[in-house]
Write a protein that holds these residues in place. Structure first.
Motif, PDB file in Angstrom:
ATOM      1  N   ILE A 161       0.844  -1.189   0.000  1.00 23.57           N
ATOM      2  CA  ILE A 161       0.000   0.000   0.000  1.00 23.57           C
ATOM      3  C   ILE A 161       0.882   1.242   0.000  1.00 23.57           C
ATOM      4  O   ILE A 161       1.916   1.274   0.663  1.00 23.57           O
ATOM      5  CB  ILE A 161      -0.897   0.012   1.266  1.00 23.57           C
ATOM      6  N   HIS A 162       0.478   2.258  -0.751  1.00 24.30           N
ATOM      7  CA  HIS A 162       1.209   3.527  -0.687  1.00 24.30           C
ATOM      8  C   HIS A 162       0.834   4.229   0.600  1.00 24.30           C
ATOM      9  O   HIS A 162      -0.301   4.683   0.780  1.00 24.30           O
ATOM     10  CB  HIS A 162       0.881   4.417  -1.888  1.00 24.30           C
ATOM     11  N   VAL A 163       1.793   4.331   1.520  1.00 25.08           N
ATOM     12  CA  VAL A 163       1.525   4.877   2.846  1.00 25.08           C
ATOM     13  C   VAL A 163       2.002   6.319   2.954  1.00 25.08           C
ATOM     14  O   VAL A 163       3.170   6.601   2.667  1.00 25.08           O
ATOM     15  CB  VAL A 163       2.232   4.026   3.923  1.00 25.08           C
ATOM     16  N   PRO A 164       1.133   7.254   3.343  1.00 22.04           N
ATOM     17  CA  PRO A 164       1.539   8.654   3.566  1.00 22.04           C
ATOM     18  C   PRO A 164       2.695   8.723   4.560  1.00 22.04           C
ATOM     19  O   PRO A 164       2.794   7.881   5.456  1.00 22.04           O
ATOM     20  CB  PRO A 164       0.278   9.294   4.158  1.00 22.04           C
ATOM     21  N   ARG A 165       3.547   9.747   4.428  1.00 20.16           N
ATOM     22  CA  ARG A 165       4.745   9.832   5.260  1.00 20.16           C
ATOM     23  C   ARG A 165       4.426  10.194   6.708  1.00 20.16           C
ATOM     24  O   ARG A 165       5.026   9.686   7.630  1.00 20.16           O
ATOM     25  CB  ARG A 165       5.696  10.896   4.726  1.00 20.16           C
ATOM     26  N   THR A 166       3.457  11.078   6.904  1.00 26.76           N
ATOM     27  CA  THR A 166       3.213  11.576   8.256  1.00 26.76           C
ATOM     28  C   THR A 166       2.248  10.685   9.038  1.00 26.76           C
ATOM     29  O   THR A 166       1.503   9.885   8.467  1.00 26.76           O
ATOM     30  CB  THR A 166       2.594  12.988   8.196  1.00 26.76           C
ATOM     31  N   TYR A 167       2.284  10.884  10.351  1.00 26.87           N
ATOM     32  CA  TYR A 167       1.380  10.142  11.231  1.00 26.87           C
ATOM     33  C   TYR A 167      -0.077  10.443  10.871  1.00 26.87           C
ATOM     34  O   TYR A 167      -0.874   9.532  10.651  1.00 26.87           O
ATOM     35  CB  TYR A 167       1.644  10.513  12.693  1.00 26.87           C
ATOM     36  N   ASP A 168      -0.412  11.721  10.829  1.00 27.38           N
ATOM     37  CA  ASP A 168      -1.799  12.100  10.546  1.00 27.38           C
ATOM     38  C   ASP A 168      -2.234  11.692   9.144  1.00 27.38           C
ATOM     39  O   ASP A 168      -3.398  11.399   8.913  1.00 27.38           O
ATOM     40  CB  ASP A 168      -1.989  13.618  10.728  1.00 27.38           C
ATOM     41  N   GLY A 169      -1.278  11.684   8.210  1.00 24.25           N
ATOM     42  CA  GLY A 169      -1.597  11.268   6.856  1.00 24.25           C
ATOM     43  C   GLY A 169      -2.098   9.833   6.828  1.00 24.25           C
ATOM     44  O   GLY A 169      -3.138   9.534   6.238  1.00 24.25           O
ATOM     45  N   LEU A 170      -1.375   8.955   7.492  1.00 26.72           N
ATOM     46  CA  LEU A 170      -1.776   7.552   7.544  1.00 26.72           C
ATOM     47  C   LEU A 170      -3.068   7.390   8.349  1.00 26.72           C
ATOM     48  O   LEU A 170      -3.968   6.657   7.961  1.00 26.72           O
ATOM     49  CB  LEU A 170      -0.653   6.697   8.156  1.00 26.72           C
ATOM     50  N   ARG A 171      -3.143   8.098   9.454  1.00 23.66           N
ATOM     51  CA  ARG A 171      -4.339   8.002  10.296  1.00 23.66           C
ATOM     52  C   ARG A 171      -5.596   8.354   9.499  1.00 23.66           C
ATOM     53  O   ARG A 171      -6.571   7.601   9.497  1.00 23.66           O
ATOM     54  CB  ARG A 171      -4.228   8.953  11.483  1.00 23.66           C
ATOM     55  N   LYS A 172      -5.515   9.465   8.775  1.00 24.44           N
ATOM     56  CA  LYS A 172      -6.689   9.899   8.029  1.00 24.44           C
ATOM     57  C   LYS A 172      -7.009   8.969   6.863  1.00 24.44           C
ATOM     58  O   LYS A 172      -8.178   8.735   6.558  1.00 24.44           O
ATOM     59  CB  LYS A 172      -6.485  11.328   7.518  1.00 24.44           C
ATOM     60  N   GLN A 173      -5.966   8.473   6.214  1.00 17.61           N
ATOM     61  CA  GLN A 173      -6.240   7.565   5.102  1.00 17.61           C
ATOM     62  C   GLN A 173      -7.020   6.328   5.567  1.00 17.61           C
ATOM     63  O   GLN A 173      -7.985   5.918   4.948  1.00 17.61           O
ATOM     64  CB  GLN A 173      -4.944   7.109   4.437  1.00 17.61           C
ATOM     65  N   VAL A 174      -6.577   5.766   6.678  1.00 15.52           N
ATOM     66  CA  VAL A 174      -7.286   4.582   7.176  1.00 15.52           C
ATOM     67  C   VAL A 174      -8.684   4.974   7.649  1.00 15.52           C
ATOM     68  O   VAL A 174      -9.660   4.270   7.364  1.00 15.52           O
ATOM     69  CB  VAL A 174      -6.502   3.908   8.322  1.00 15.52           C
ATOM     70  N   GLU A 175      -8.784   6.097   8.355  1.00 16.64           N
ATOM     71  CA  GLU A 175     -10.099   6.519   8.861  1.00 16.64           C
ATOM     72  C   GLU A 175     -11.092   6.767   7.719  1.00 16.64           C
ATOM     73  O   GLU A 175     -12.288   6.581   7.883  1.00 16.64           O
ATOM     74  CB  GLU A 175      -9.949   7.776   9.730  1.00 16.64           C
ATOM     75  N   ASN A 176     -10.561   7.173   6.559  1.00 19.09           N
ATOM     76  CA  ASN A 176     -11.448   7.418   5.419  1.00 19.09           C
ATOM     77  C   ASN A 176     -11.834   6.147   4.670  1.00 19.09           C
ATOM     78  O   ASN A 176     -12.696   6.174   3.802  1.00 19.09           O
ATOM     79  CB  ASN A 176     -10.770   8.393   4.433  1.00 19.09           C
ATOM     80  N   HIS A 177     -11.149   5.050   4.994  1.00 19.19           N
ATOM     81  CA  HIS A 177     -11.432   3.820   4.240  1.00 19.19           C
ATOM     82  C   HIS A 177     -11.715   2.642   5.163  1.00 19.19           C
ATOM     83  O   HIS A 177     -11.438   1.492   4.822  1.00 19.19           O
ATOM     84  CB  HIS A 177     -10.255   3.495   3.317  1.00 19.19           C
TER      85      HIS A 177
END
Length: 219
Positions: A161-177
């Motif tokens: 999976i293409h994972v965002p670099r920042t903590y919040d980036g990853l957090r939000k991506q998962v929360e949105n999906h």
DNA sequence: ATCCTGATTA
DNA sequence: TAATCCGGAT
């Protein structure tokens, strides 16, 4: 949008495969909300087994934050020595207690005062970073957030999976999906940690990995 | 980018 | 003996 749809299914698929393998995890490992916070601070860059020893020594105080707050910093530091970083962690626990005192050591009052911005409030406390704040939000207040810790990042990256670099980036991506459900997010984080400790560690053990079928490492 | 630190593991 | 462990502050 096609990429989003595939990510959508991926996180849920991961959850289901992990749950089938490991079953319910009954997290967070603590008897009280206050113990959740102490454990979350003590476990910073530290093996949980070392934290358990500290929690045993702190046992008389875990039911009574007020008494713990009266302990001198160096006394507290000695009690939690086994967790490592014991001087900083003693300061962090005391910083939390000073903040907690404003609410008479009751999480109910914290929620009443802050409602929507508990996260921002927690992040202002010395020693409470994004991950620890989210642990408290999820396991103390049962607010649906994804804890984007190292295990989650490593597991998702290895899968491809293409994972965002920042903590919040990853957090939000998962929360949105992923379902915005505190119980599912509770279980998801617990399962990811269990998986990270047993199979997907520094040098991964890929034989019999429950995520084999979807992992790009293996093909 | 470095420091904080003890206990277990490779 | 060195690396690693459910991070965060400087």
């Amino acid at each position: 949008m096609k990429a989003n749809e595939s990510i959508d299914e991926t996180y849920l698929n991961i959850y289901e495969l992990l749950y089938e393998r490991y079953g319910p995890q009954y997290w967070w490992p603590a008897d009280t909300p206050f113990e959740v916070v102490i454990g979350a601070i003590l476990v910073h860059h530290t093996n949980w087994a070392n934290v358990e020893r500290s929690l045993e020594k702190l046992a008389p105080y875990l039911s009574d934050p007020e008494t713990l707050a009266r302990l001198p910093e160096e006394t507290l530091a000695k009690l939690i020595r086994s967790s490592g970083f014991y001087r900083v962690k003693a300061k962090r626990i005391r910083a939390f207690l000073r903040w907690f005192q404003q609410y008479d050591y009751e999480f109910q009052r914290v929620k009443k005062v802050h409602q929507e911005n508990i996260r921002e409030e927690l992040l202002q406390i010395y020693g409470i970073g994004q991950e620890t704040a989210d642990v408290i939000l999820l396991y103390v207040f049962h607010i649906p957030v994804f804890i984007a810790d190292r295990y989650a990042r490593t597991i998702f990256q290895r899968i491809g999976i293409h994972v965002p670099r920042t903590y919040d980036g990853l957090r939000k991506q998962v929360e949105n999906h992923f379902p915005k459900d505190a119980n599912l997010l509770n279980e998801f984080h617990a399962l990811l940690v269990t998986h990270g400790k047993t199979y997907c560690k520094k040098t991964p053990i890929c034989d019999y990995c429950p995520l084999r079928t979807m992992c790009s490492r293996l093909v």
